[in-house]
Design a protein around this motif. Structure first.
Motif, PDB file in Angstrom:
ATOM      1  N   PRO A 297      -7.928 -13.442  55.254  1.00 40.35           N
ATOM      2  CA  PRO A 297      -9.313 -13.175  54.836  1.00 40.35           C
ATOM      3  C   PRO A 297     -10.086 -12.477  55.942  1.00 40.35           C
ATOM      4  O   PRO A 297      -9.828 -12.681  57.127  1.00 40.35           O
ATOM      5  N   GLU A 298     -10.997 -11.639  55.537  1.00 41.86           N
ATOM      6  CA  GLU A 298     -11.830 -10.928  56.495  1.00 41.86           C
ATOM      7  C   GLU A 298     -12.860 -11.882  57.082  1.00 41.86           C
ATOM      8  O   GLU A 298     -13.306 -12.809  56.409  1.00 41.86           O
ATOM      9  N   PRO A 299     -13.247 -11.672  58.343  1.00 37.75           N
ATOM     10  CA  PRO A 299     -14.277 -12.524  58.936  1.00 37.75           C
ATOM     11  C   PRO A 299     -15.564 -12.431  58.121  1.00 37.75           C
ATOM     12  O   PRO A 299     -15.965 -11.366  57.687  1.00 37.75           O
ATOM     13  N   GLY A 300     -16.191 -13.582  57.867  1.00 40.33           N
ATOM     14  CA  GLY A 300     -17.432 -13.621  57.108  1.00 40.33           C
ATOM     15  C   GLY A 300     -17.227 -13.671  55.606  1.00 40.33           C
ATOM     16  O   GLY A 300     -18.187 -13.748  54.851  1.00 40.33           O
ATOM     17  N   ALA A 301     -15.969 -13.647  55.137  1.00 39.39           N
ATOM     18  CA  ALA A 301     -15.706 -13.723  53.704  1.00 39.39           C
ATOM     19  C   ALA A 301     -15.977 -15.143  53.225  1.00 39.39           C
ATOM     20  O   ALA A 301     -15.745 -16.111  53.952  1.00 39.39           O
TER      21      ALA A 301
END
Length: 131
Positions: free
Chosen positions: A94-98
């Motif tokens: 997952p992307e950071p902040g997702a």
């Protein structure tokens, strides 16, 4: 020894003959299932060899005079018959902040982590039981 034999073909092929070969092309290696093969694809002056695990170009002839031809490849050819089927690609991270999804709730009113769910869910369970 089978890995070395997998890099040798029992017939002489010029670079141009790779344009018309029928796949899979038999190699000198074999096992319980019979001879091991490679797939050869040619586009114009480019030739690629694929094993199912490895795909690499055939760059140039190091030596080519009938009945022997030696071609340069950039990777070791790994036969599926010895090394198994290619593993599936890893799941993306997952992307950071997702946003993070909430844990699943079981019918007993607890989450997958074991914590109890909100009182609203408990009240609905009590209504369903006729209390």
């Amino acid at each position: 020894i089978a890995l070395l034999q997998y890099h040798a073909l029992p017939s002489y092929y010029t670079f141009g003959q790779f344009q018309t070969v029928s796949n899979p092309v038999r190699t000198m290696a074999s096992g319980n299932g019979g001879p091991f093969g490679v797939n050869v694809t040619a586009f114009g002056n480019s030739v690629n060899v694929s094993t199912g695990l490895v795909n690499t170009p055939v760059n140039s002839a190091v030596y080519s005079q009938s009945p022997v031809a030696v071609y340069q490849v950039d990777k070791v050819l790994l036969p599926e018959e010895i090394f198994g089927v290619k593993p599936p690609a890893a799941a993306p991270t997952p992307e950071p902040g997702a946003p993070v999804s909430s844990p699943a709730v079981s019918p007993s009113g607890t989450s997958a982590s074991g914590s109890s769910t909100s009182s609203a869910c408990g009240s609905m369970a009590a209504l369903a039981k006729g209390l």
